[in-house]
Design a protein around this motif. Structure first.
Motif, PDB file in Angstrom:
ATOM      1  N   UNK A  71     -28.079  -9.655 -63.980  1.00  0.00           N
ATOM      2  CA  UNK A  71     -28.506  -8.842 -62.836  1.00  0.00           C
ATOM      3  C   UNK A  71     -28.804  -7.423 -63.305  1.00  0.00           C
ATOM      4  N   UNK A  72     -27.971  -6.942 -64.210  1.00  0.00           N
ATOM      5  CA  UNK A  72     -28.206  -5.596 -64.742  1.00  0.00           C
ATOM      6  C   UNK A  72     -29.480  -5.569 -65.578  1.00  0.00           C
ATOM      7  N   UNK A  73     -29.703  -6.662 -66.327  1.00  0.00           N
ATOM      8  CA  UNK A  73     -30.899  -6.735 -67.180  1.00  0.00           C
ATOM      9  C   UNK A  73     -32.153  -6.825 -66.345  1.00  0.00           C
ATOM     10  N   UNK A  74     -32.084  -7.595 -65.235  1.00  0.00           N
ATOM     11  CA  UNK A  74     -33.264  -7.824 -64.412  1.00  0.00           C
ATOM     12  C   UNK A  74     -33.755  -6.563 -63.730  1.00  0.00           C
ATOM     13  N   UNK A  75     -32.913  -5.589 -63.670  1.00  0.00           N
ATOM     14  CA  UNK A  75     -33.345  -4.350 -63.029  1.00  0.00           C
ATOM     15  C   UNK A  75     -34.240  -3.531 -63.944  1.00  0.00           C
ATOM     16  N   UNK A  76     -34.231  -3.808 -65.236  1.00  0.00           N
ATOM     17  CA  UNK A  76     -35.042  -3.064 -66.199  1.00  0.00           C
ATOM     18  C   UNK A  76     -36.378  -3.770 -66.406  1.00  0.00           C
ATOM     19  N   UNK A  77     -37.422  -2.992 -66.792  1.00  0.00           N
ATOM     20  CA  UNK A  77     -38.721  -3.545 -67.124  1.00  0.00           C
ATOM     21  C   UNK A  77     -38.730  -3.936 -68.603  1.00  0.00           C
ATOM     22  N   UNK A  78     -39.056  -5.203 -68.856  1.00  0.00           N
ATOM     23  CA  UNK A  78     -39.136  -5.641 -70.237  1.00  0.00           C
ATOM     24  C   UNK A  78     -40.501  -5.335 -70.861  1.00  0.00           C
ATOM     25  N   UNK A  79     -40.598  -5.547 -72.161  1.00  0.00           N
ATOM     26  CA  UNK A  79     -41.873  -5.284 -72.872  1.00  0.00           C
ATOM     27  C   UNK A  79     -42.141  -6.423 -73.855  1.00  0.00           C
ATOM     28  N   UNK A  80     -43.396  -6.916 -73.833  1.00  0.00           N
ATOM     29  CA  UNK A  80     -43.799  -8.009 -74.731  1.00  0.00           C
ATOM     30  C   UNK A  80     -44.534  -7.426 -75.926  1.00  0.00           C
ATOM     31  N   UNK A  93     -43.399 -15.912 -76.366  1.00  0.00           N
ATOM     32  CA  UNK A  93     -43.506 -14.468 -76.217  1.00  0.00           C
ATOM     33  C   UNK A  93     -42.468 -13.788 -77.091  1.00  0.00           C
ATOM     34  N   UNK A  94     -42.889 -12.795 -77.817  1.00  0.00           N
ATOM     35  CA  UNK A  94     -41.978 -11.988 -78.606  1.00  0.00           C
ATOM     36  C   UNK A  94     -41.605 -10.785 -77.733  1.00  0.00           C
ATOM     37  N   UNK A  95     -40.372 -10.822 -77.209  1.00  0.00           N
ATOM     38  CA  UNK A  95     -39.929  -9.775 -76.290  1.00  0.00           C
ATOM     39  C   UNK A  95     -39.373  -8.604 -77.099  1.00  0.00           C
ATOM     40  N   UNK A  96     -40.020  -7.495 -76.941  1.00  0.00           N
ATOM     41  CA  UNK A  96     -39.631  -6.294 -77.692  1.00  0.00           C
ATOM     42  C   UNK A  96     -38.480  -5.561 -77.007  1.00  0.00           C
ATOM     43  N   UNK A  97     -38.513  -5.554 -75.651  1.00  0.00           N
ATOM     44  CA  UNK A  97     -37.438  -4.908 -74.881  1.00  0.00           C
ATOM     45  C   UNK A  97     -37.076  -5.839 -73.733  1.00  0.00           C
ATOM     46  N   UNK A  98     -35.773  -6.131 -73.608  1.00  0.00           N
ATOM     47  CA  UNK A  98     -35.329  -7.061 -72.584  1.00  0.00           C
ATOM     48  C   UNK A  98     -35.551  -6.481 -71.187  1.00  0.00           C
ATOM     49  N   UNK A  99     -35.695  -7.395 -70.229  1.00  0.00           N
ATOM     50  CA  UNK A  99     -35.899  -6.967 -68.863  1.00  0.00           C
ATOM     51  C   UNK A  99     -36.855  -7.896 -68.142  1.00  0.00           C
ATOM     52  N   UNK A 100     -37.379  -7.397 -67.039  1.00  0.00           N
ATOM     53  CA  UNK A 100     -38.320  -8.187 -66.242  1.00  0.00           C
ATOM     54  C   UNK A 100     -39.672  -8.222 -66.947  1.00  0.00           C
ATOM     55  N   UNK A 101     -40.228  -9.426 -67.079  1.00  0.00           N
ATOM     56  CA  UNK A 101     -41.484  -9.635 -67.808  1.00  0.00           C
ATOM     57  C   UNK A 101     -42.464 -10.365 -66.902  1.00  0.00           C
ATOM     58  N   UNK A 102     -43.776 -10.020 -67.046  1.00  0.00           N
ATOM     59  CA  UNK A 102     -44.832 -10.698 -66.301  1.00  0.00           C
ATOM     60  C   UNK A 102     -45.834 -11.284 -67.294  1.00  0.00           C
ATOM     61  N   UNK A 103     -46.115 -12.574 -67.145  1.00  0.00           N
ATOM     62  CA  UNK A 103     -47.164 -13.227 -67.934  1.00  0.00           C
ATOM     63  C   UNK A 103     -48.184 -13.798 -66.947  1.00  0.00           C
ATOM     64  N   UNK A 104     -49.411 -14.065 -67.436  1.00  0.00           N
ATOM     65  CA  UNK A 104     -50.477 -14.484 -66.528  1.00  0.00           C
ATOM     66  C   UNK A 104     -50.928 -15.905 -66.858  1.00  0.00           C
ATOM     67  N   UNK A 105     -51.239 -16.644 -65.790  1.00  0.00           N
ATOM     68  CA  UNK A 105     -51.745 -17.993 -65.972  1.00  0.00           C
ATOM     69  C   UNK A 105     -51.668 -18.767 -64.683  1.00  0.00           C
TER      70      UNK A 105
END
Length: 603
Positions: free
Chosen positions: A34-43, A69-81
């Motif tokens: 829950x704490x992680x999901x509050x942050x914006x992740x980076x791919x 996906x190689x996640x550079x910073x943990x958090x919320x991530x968006x991918x398209x498809x």
């Protein structure tokens, strides 16, 4: 037994405690996520592997994409498809899809998920056809059959898909063939390799190329495992090969072509001169033919005139020989008549001298032209080899026709040359005889005029006329033989003249043909004079066509995806098996797990 029960109770107690422990752990994990999901992740980057199953004839059946996906910073991530369903392949976190966006929470490192796609077309149209003993057959009918099989695989661009994949990807198509089923395997544009006890046929389809690939084999009880098709970027950098030796050979070829062009130019000049000379020969032949024809036509008049002179001399000789007490008062008229005859013979002599001179010039020109024609013979084998050579066959045909015409004209000339040689000498003899006769007649006429009253002179006249009449018979016979010879010569020359005319036509055609040949070799020389540089340029262009080392990958599932590192396609057709091999095997007894066996202990 009691000891065993003790152990079991201890285990059971541990199991009862375990749920509370897991609950505590899960709660802690939930709080952390829950704490992680509050942050914006980076791919940092993304890879896509597109998997598809095809029917045995190439129609698409199922397709799904494994995204890495190689996640550079943990958090919320968006991918398209645009996916019909999603599956998390990394952990138990939920994946949400809204408006072609996939939302999820990911930790640092690699994150995998699968997206299934229903309607998305592939970049390539693939059509697979099967033939048994030359007749088209469906895969279902082919299963289990024997005979000679041909498999055709056609690949082309799918116009409904971004062309970047068709233009930059190469396809590797592999067919695993069981050696116990397939023998006498042929793949003209493929590579056949050993794969254990079996054979592997591999084709490579270059970017931007539509291909028809063929595999042939003799089969027994036909079966075929799925055909593997892999699409990968043609990103291999191609270095320019060392072409110094090749360009050196091309330079030698270009120099040889230049020499050929120079030789053809010289041949063109020679043939032009030959045609000009043959043209002069034809013109001279026309003059000679007209002259000999005129001479032949005048022969009858010459023979008739000579016959009249012969009869006149014979009559004069007869009359003078029987004359007694003749009146010599008419001798003056006789002298005048003889003078007239002498003058006529003089004109005839001058005409024959002019004819002789003209004939001599014409004959010299004819002889020089005929002598210039080569006398060598070409065998039938040489002529046939010339026809089968790489030379321009139209020019070769004209050369052979000209050669035959020239040989015919030269052979005809050789046959009648003796007659030509005899004409000059005969004319000289005729002129000499006529000149001598004219002189005799003139002398006789002069003697009669000066001795009109002298009977002794008359007696000499009788003797002279008698001798002249006797010798003229032989001369007249010679005139007849001469005119017969002129007539034969005129008739024979008609054939020779026709040959010269044909030769002239042949050399004209030959000049045109060689001129066209020279135009062709000149163009060839111009187009190949810079052949080494042209070849290097063509090699550079060809390599640049297939060198995709500067290609930047793009997403297959959505153009909005960025930082795409690679996209690969893995396609496989369904296998073709006979009904017997598809029969289900006997069920295998399911092995019991730990908990089932544990419970059995309490039964």
């Amino acid at each position: 037994m009691r000891r065993m029960r003790t152990i079991l109770f201890a285990l059971l107690a541990g199991i009862l405690v375990l749920p509370s422990f897991l609950t505590t752990t899960s709660a802690n994990d939930s709080k952390q996520k829950e704490a992680t999901s509050e942050k914006e992740g980076e791919i940092a980057s993304k890879d896509e592997v597109v998997y598809a199953t095809l029917s045995a004839t190439g129609e698409r059946q199922e397709i799904y994409v494994v995204n890495t996906l190689e996640v550079k910073r943990e958090g919320k991530v968006v991918d398209y498809g645009s996916y019909s369903s999603l599956k998390n392949l990394t952990d138990l976190a939920n994946l949400e899809q809204m408006d072609q966006r996939v939302h999820f929470t990911a930790s640092e490192g690699k994150f995998y998920y699968q997206g299934n796609m229903n309607e998305e077309p592939l970049p390539w149209e693939i059509a697979i056809s099967y033939f048994l003993d030359g007749k088209k057959i469906t895969p279902e009918e082919l299963a289990g059959k024997d005979g000679h099989v041909e498999i055709q695989i056609n690949t082309s661009a799918n116009e409904k898909v971004n062309p970047v994949f068709y233009e930059n990807y190469l396809l590797q198509i592999s067919l695993p063939l069981d050696s116990s089923i397939f023998t006498a395997i042929k793949a003209p544009s493929g590579m056949i390799a050993n794969a254990g006890k079996n054979k592997q046929v591999t084709f490579t389809v270059m970017p931007e190329k539509a291909e028809e690939l063929v595999v042939e084999a003799d089969v027994v009880d036909f079966e075929l495992a799925g055909i593997d098709i892999t699409g990968v970027p043609s990103s291999i950098s191609i270095d320019l090969p060392d072409v110094d030796e090749m360009t050196g050979e091309m330079k030698t070829l270009a120099d040889a072509i230049a020499d050929v062009n120079k030789g053809v130019a010289e041949l063109n000049n020679g043939v032009s001169q030959l045609n000009s000379g043959v043209g002069d020969l034809r013109a001279g032949s026309v003059q000679y033919k007209n002259g000999i024809t005129d001479l032949d036509q005048a022969s009858s008049a010459l023979v008739n005139g000579s016959k009249d002179i012969e009869k006149a001399l014979e009559t004069m000789s007869h009359s003078l020989g029987n004359a007694e007490g003749i009146d010599v008062s008419g001798i003056g008229q006789l002298a005048e008549g003889l003078t007239t005859i002498a003058n006529g013979l003089g004109e005839t002599t001058e005409g024959l001298a002019t004819l002789k001179q003209n004939y001599k010039h014409a004959y010299r020109a004819l002889d020089q032209a005929m002598t210039a024609i080569p006398s060598y013979d070409m065998t039938d084998e040489q002529l046939e080899a010339l026809k089968k050579s790489n030379a321009n066959q139209e020019v070769v045909g004209k050369l052979i026709e000209t050669y035959i015409a020239a040989r015919t004209a030269k052979a005809t000339y050789t046959e009648v040359k003796q007659g030509f040689d005899a004409v000059d000498a005969t004319l000289q003899n005729v002129i000499g005889a006529l000149t001598e006769m004219r002189n005799h007649l003139a002398t006789m006429a002069k003697g009669l005029a000066s001795s009109e009253e002298d009977m002794d002179g008359f007696a000499q006249l009788q003797q002279g006329i008698s001798a002249l009449s006797a010798s003229y018979k032989a001369f007249h016979s010679g005139i007849v033989d001469y005119t017969d010879g002129v007539s034969q010569l005129s008739s024979s020359y008609e054939g020779l003249h026709d040959g010269i005319v044909e030769l002239s036509g042949g050399t004209e055609d030959l000049e045109k043909g060689v001129s066209e040949l020279h135009d062709g070799t000149n163009k060839l020389h111009e187009s190949t004079s810079d052949l080494p540089n042209q070849m290097t340029t063509e090699i550079d262009q060809m390599i640049s066509t297939y060198d995709k080392s500067d290609f930047d990958a793009v997403s297959f599932v959505s153009a909005e995806n960025e930082k795409v590192n690679s996209v690969q396609f893995v396609l496989k057709t369904e296998s073709i098996k006979s009904e017997e091999s598809e029969k289900p095997s006997e069920p295998v007894e399911e092995k019991k797990g730990f908990w089932a066996r544990l419970i059995d202990l309490f039964k």
